[in-house]
Design a protein around this motif. Structure first.
Motif, short mmCIF file in Angstrom:
data_model
loop_
_atom_site.label_atom_id
_atom_site.label_comp_id
_atom_site.label_asym_id
_atom_site.label_seq_id
_atom_site.Cartn_x
_atom_site.Cartn_y
_atom_site.Cartn_z
N VAL A 1 0.83 -1.20 0.00
CA VAL A 1 0.00 0.00 0.00
C VAL A 1 0.87 1.25 0.00
O VAL A 1 0.60 2.20 -0.75
CB VAL A 1 -0.97 0.00 1.20
N LEU A 2 1.91 1.28 0.82
CA LEU A 2 2.79 2.45 0.86
C LEU A 2 3.50 2.67 -0.47
O LEU A 2 3.59 3.81 -0.95
CB LEU A 2 3.81 2.31 1.99
N LEU A 3 4.01 1.60 -1.08
CA LEU A 3 4.66 1.75 -2.38
C LEU A 3 3.68 2.18 -3.45
O LEU A 3 4.02 2.97 -4.33
CB LEU A 3 5.34 0.44 -2.78
N THR A 4 2.45 1.69 -3.38
CA THR A 4 1.43 2.08 -4.35
C THR A 4 1.09 3.55 -4.21
O THR A 4 0.97 4.27 -5.22
CB THR A 4 0.16 1.22 -4.18
N LEU A 5 0.94 4.03 -2.99
CA LEU A 5 0.59 5.43 -2.78
C LEU A 5 1.75 6.37 -3.08
O LEU A 5 1.53 7.50 -3.52
CB LEU A 5 0.12 5.64 -1.33
N CYS A 6 2.99 5.92 -2.86
CA CYS A 6 4.15 6.78 -3.10
C CYS A 6 4.54 6.85 -4.57
O CYS A 6 5.19 7.80 -4.98
CB CYS A 6 5.34 6.29 -2.28
N THR A 7 4.17 5.85 -5.33
CA THR A 7 4.48 5.88 -6.77
C THR A 7 3.21 6.32 -7.49
O THR A 7 2.67 7.36 -7.22
CB THR A 7 4.98 4.52 -7.25
N ALA A 8 2.76 5.56 -8.41
CA ALA A 8 1.52 5.87 -9.11
C ALA A 8 0.50 4.83 -8.70
O ALA A 8 0.74 3.64 -8.81
CB ALA A 8 1.75 5.83 -10.61
N VAL A 9 -0.64 5.27 -8.21
CA VAL A 9 -1.66 4.35 -7.72
C VAL A 9 -2.08 3.38 -8.83
O VAL A 9 -2.23 2.18 -8.60
CB VAL A 9 -2.88 5.13 -7.19
N PHE A 10 -2.23 3.88 -10.03
CA PHE A 10 -2.63 3.04 -11.15
C PHE A 10 -1.61 1.93 -11.40
O PHE A 10 -1.98 0.78 -11.65
CB PHE A 10 -2.79 3.91 -12.41
N PHE A 11 -0.32 2.24 -11.29
CA PHE A 11 0.74 1.26 -11.50
C PHE A 11 0.66 0.15 -10.47
O PHE A 11 0.78 -1.03 -10.80
CB PHE A 11 2.11 1.94 -11.45
N GLY A 12 0.42 0.48 -9.21
CA GLY A 12 0.32 -0.52 -8.16
C GLY A 12 -0.86 -1.45 -8.36
O GLY A 12 -0.78 -2.65 -8.12
N ILE A 13 -1.98 -0.91 -8.81
CA ILE A 13 -3.17 -1.72 -9.05
C ILE A 13 -2.92 -2.67 -10.22
O ILE A 13 -3.29 -3.85 -10.16
CB ILE A 13 -4.40 -0.83 -9.31
N ILE A 14 -2.28 -2.19 -11.26
CA ILE A 14 -1.98 -3.04 -12.42
C ILE A 14 -1.02 -4.16 -12.02
O ILE A 14 -1.21 -5.32 -12.41
CB ILE A 14 -1.38 -2.20 -13.58
N VAL A 15 -0.01 -3.86 -11.22
CA VAL A 15 0.94 -4.88 -10.77
C VAL A 15 0.22 -5.94 -9.94
O VAL A 15 0.44 -7.14 -10.12
CB VAL A 15 2.10 -4.25 -9.95
N TYR A 16 -0.69 -5.52 -9.06
CA TYR A 16 -1.42 -6.48 -8.23
C TYR A 16 -2.30 -7.39 -9.10
O TYR A 16 -2.35 -8.60 -8.88
CB TYR A 16 -2.28 -5.75 -7.19
N ILE A 17 -2.98 -6.81 -10.08
CA ILE A 17 -3.82 -7.62 -10.97
C ILE A 17 -2.99 -8.62 -11.75
O ILE A 17 -3.37 -9.78 -11.89
CB ILE A 17 -4.63 -6.70 -11.91
N ILE A 18 -1.84 -8.19 -12.25
CA ILE A 18 -0.95 -9.10 -12.99
C ILE A 18 -0.47 -10.24 -12.08
O ILE A 18 -0.48 -11.40 -12.47
CB ILE A 18 0.24 -8.33 -13.60
N LEU A 19 -0.06 -9.90 -10.85
CA LEU A 19 0.37 -10.94 -9.91
C LEU A 19 -0.76 -11.90 -9.59
O LEU A 19 -0.55 -13.11 -9.49
CB LEU A 19 0.91 -10.31 -8.63
N ALA A 20 -1.97 -11.39 -9.44
CA ALA A 20 -3.12 -12.25 -9.14
C ALA A 20 -3.42 -13.20 -10.29
O ALA A 20 -3.87 -14.34 -10.07
CB ALA A 20 -4.35 -11.40 -8.83
N LEU A 21 -3.15 -12.79 -11.51
CA LEU A 21 -3.40 -13.64 -12.67
C LEU A 21 -2.26 -14.63 -12.92
O LEU A 21 -2.50 -15.74 -13.39
CB LEU A 21 -3.62 -12.79 -13.92
N VAL A 22 -1.03 -14.24 -12.59
CA VAL A 22 0.15 -15.05 -12.94
C VAL A 22 0.49 -16.09 -11.87
O VAL A 22 0.84 -17.22 -12.19
CB VAL A 22 1.36 -14.13 -13.21
N ILE A 23 0.39 -15.71 -10.60
CA ILE A 23 0.79 -16.61 -9.51
C ILE A 23 -0.27 -17.70 -9.35
O ILE A 23 -1.45 -17.40 -9.22
CB ILE A 23 0.97 -15.84 -8.19
N PRO A 24 0.14 -18.96 -9.34
CA PRO A 24 -0.85 -20.05 -9.18
C PRO A 24 -1.41 -20.12 -7.77
O PRO A 24 -0.78 -19.69 -6.81
CB PRO A 24 -0.04 -21.31 -9.51
#
Length: 72
Positions: free
Chosen positions: A36-59
């Protein structure tokens, strides 16, 4: 050898942070706070996209749901 898997028991949304916490032997709450801290300190949109990608890729970790399954 350790494998990175989404947690099936320690999940709030999809189990990504729970799985990362288990993989790195850290409490999942710490992983969630860092994310959450990294998402808020960088770009919120970028953090959400990374989380969605991880949710799809990690088994998914299905080991706990298969413990009670018995073949007949």
């Amino acid at each position: 050898m350790k494998r990175l898997l989404k947690s099936s028991t320690d999940k709030k949304i999809s189990g990504v942070c729970g799985g990362l916490g288990k993989y790195f032997d850290v409490d999942s709450t710490v992983i969630r706070l860092i994310f959450v801290l990294l998402t808020l300190c960088t770009a919120v949109f970028f953090g959400i996209i990374v989380y969605i990608i991880l949710a799809l890729v990690i088994p998914e970790d299905n080991s706990s749901s298969n413990d009670s399954f018995t073949k007949e």
